[in-house]
Scaffold this active site. Structure first.
Site, short mmCIF file in Angstrom:
data_model
loop_
_atom_site.label_atom_id
_atom_site.label_comp_id
_atom_site.label_asym_id
_atom_site.label_seq_id
_atom_site.Cartn_x
_atom_site.Cartn_y
_atom_site.Cartn_z
N ASN A 1 0.88 -1.17 0.00
CA ASN A 1 0.00 0.00 0.00
C ASN A 1 0.91 1.22 0.00
OD1 ASN A 1 -1.78 2.06 0.46
ND2 ASN A 1 -2.45 1.35 2.48
N LYS B 1 0.15 4.23 -0.24
CA LYS B 1 -0.50 5.41 0.35
C LYS B 1 -0.24 6.62 -0.54
CE LYS B 1 -0.27 3.13 4.79
NZ LYS B 1 -0.17 3.20 6.25
N HIS C 1 -9.51 1.03 4.76
CA HIS C 1 -8.26 1.26 5.47
C HIS C 1 -8.52 2.21 6.65
CE1 HIS C 1 -4.20 2.49 6.44
NE2 HIS C 1 -3.81 1.39 5.82
N GLU D 1 -6.94 4.63 7.76
CA GLU D 1 -6.73 6.06 7.48
C GLU D 1 -7.96 6.66 6.81
OE1 GLU D 1 -2.98 5.47 5.50
OE2 GLU D 1 -2.13 4.86 7.42
N GLU E 1 -5.38 -5.05 10.31
CA GLU E 1 -4.37 -4.03 10.57
C GLU E 1 -4.68 -3.34 11.89
OE1 GLU E 1 -2.38 -2.72 6.64
OE2 GLU E 1 -4.11 -1.44 6.96
N GLY F 1 2.41 2.28 10.88
CA GLY F 1 3.35 3.40 10.78
C GLY F 1 4.03 3.76 12.09
N SER G 1 3.42 -2.08 10.42
CA SER G 1 4.87 -2.13 10.67
C SER G 1 5.47 -3.49 10.34
CB SER G 1 5.19 -1.75 12.13
OG SER G 1 4.79 -0.40 12.37
P1 13P Z 1 2.97 0.40 7.70
O1 13P Z 1 3.50 -0.88 7.09
O2 13P Z 1 3.70 1.62 7.21
O3 13P Z 1 2.86 0.31 9.19
O4 13P Z 1 1.48 0.57 7.15
C1 13P Z 1 0.63 -0.51 7.17
C2 13P Z 1 -0.58 -0.18 6.40
O5 13P Z 1 -1.34 0.71 6.77
C3 13P Z 1 -0.82 -0.90 5.14
O6 13P Z 1 -2.09 -0.66 4.65
#
Ligand code: 13P
Length: 252
Positions: free
Chosen positions: A9, A11, A97, A99, A169, A175, A215
């Site tokens: 992803n 982002k 997601h 976010e 997740e 993150g 992560s």
């Molecule tokens: P990170 O791997 O940066 O923690 O993000 C995970 C994520 O949100 C994947 O969709």
């Protein structure tokens, strides 16, 4: 047998040239090192999709989007439909997601509509679920994930559901550099598979791919993927670095 998948992803990272270079680099890697029974999905920003889709020629590697609108078409300025995504050659879309849930107020009901629209247009859905830290500390993380799946995903027919991949997740791990322990991941993934079994039966549950995200990186991927109910990963930050991402795929 369920599919083993590593999805990246990206982002809101990478301009078009950077993204295309990363996709081409990964494509060359997976031509030289075939994925065999595994699969890789690169979920890019919308503007990359058409070019990245065309660049991905290695068997088992495809492009996906990170969101779609819940309407078919029309006066929705700035939005992108599932049909548009499909027309780029992309095969998948991430829905739900954390976010999007947090920053854009996407509710379980809206996510069910987006999922319906994506499935109607032949896309596979990578449906995200996961609790925030206070919910885990309050010991309601199982209830939260159950609600997200029941409201967002379990209204679909078995046929539709079979085109969905679930990504667990935990929001506190996204993150942050704090990963769920392999035991925490396995416990939740087994719980998710149980929920799928209750709704759709044992065979469907056995065939459902459940990814871990939060992560996940080259140094911890192998221990996470070693769990029987962890079928791969949804990778954020580490998917932006070619060698790191390849090592994660290698760990699967
Ligand atoms: P990170 O791997 O940066 O923690 O993000 C995970 C994520 O949100 C994947 O969709």
């Amino acid at each position: 047998m369920r599919k083993k998948i590593v999805a990246g992803n990206w982002k809101m990272n990478m301009d078009l040239n950077e993204g295309l270079a990363l996709a081409e680099g990964l494509n060359n890697h997976f031509i030289a090192n075939p994925l065999k029974d595994r699969e890789v999905i690169l979920c890019t920003p919308f503007i990359h999709l058409a070019l990245v889709s065309r660049a991905l020629t290695a068997p088992g590697v495809s492009a996906g989007a990170q969101n779609c609108n819940d309407h078919k078409s029309g006066a929705y300025t700035g939005e992108v439909s599932a049909a548009m995504i499909r027309s780029t050659g992309a095969g998948s879309v991430i829905i739900g997601h954390s976010e999007r849930r947090t920053y854009y107020g996407e509710t379980d009901e809206l996510l069910a509509s987006k999922t319906a629209e994506a499935l109607r247009n032949g896309l596979r859905v990578i449906f995200c679920c996961g609790e925030v830290l206070s919910e885990r500390e309050g010991n309601i993380h199982f209830d939260v994930v159950k609600r997200q799946l029941e409201k967002g995903l379990f209204g679909f027919s078995e046929e539709d559901f079979s085109r969905c991949i679930i990504a667990y997740e935990p929001v506190w791990a996204i993150g942050t550099g704090v990963t769920a322990s392999p035991a925490q991941a396995q416990e939740m993934h087994a719980f998710i598979r149980e929920l799928v079994e209750k709704r759709y039966g044992k065979e469907v549950a056995e065939n459902t791919t459940v990814l871990y995200g939060g992560s996940c990186k080259a140094s911890n991927a192998a221990e996470l993927f070693a769990n029987p109910d962890v079928d791969g990963g949804l990778i954020g930050g580490a998917s932006l670095v070619r060698d790191e991402f390849c090592s994660i795929v290698n760990a699967l």
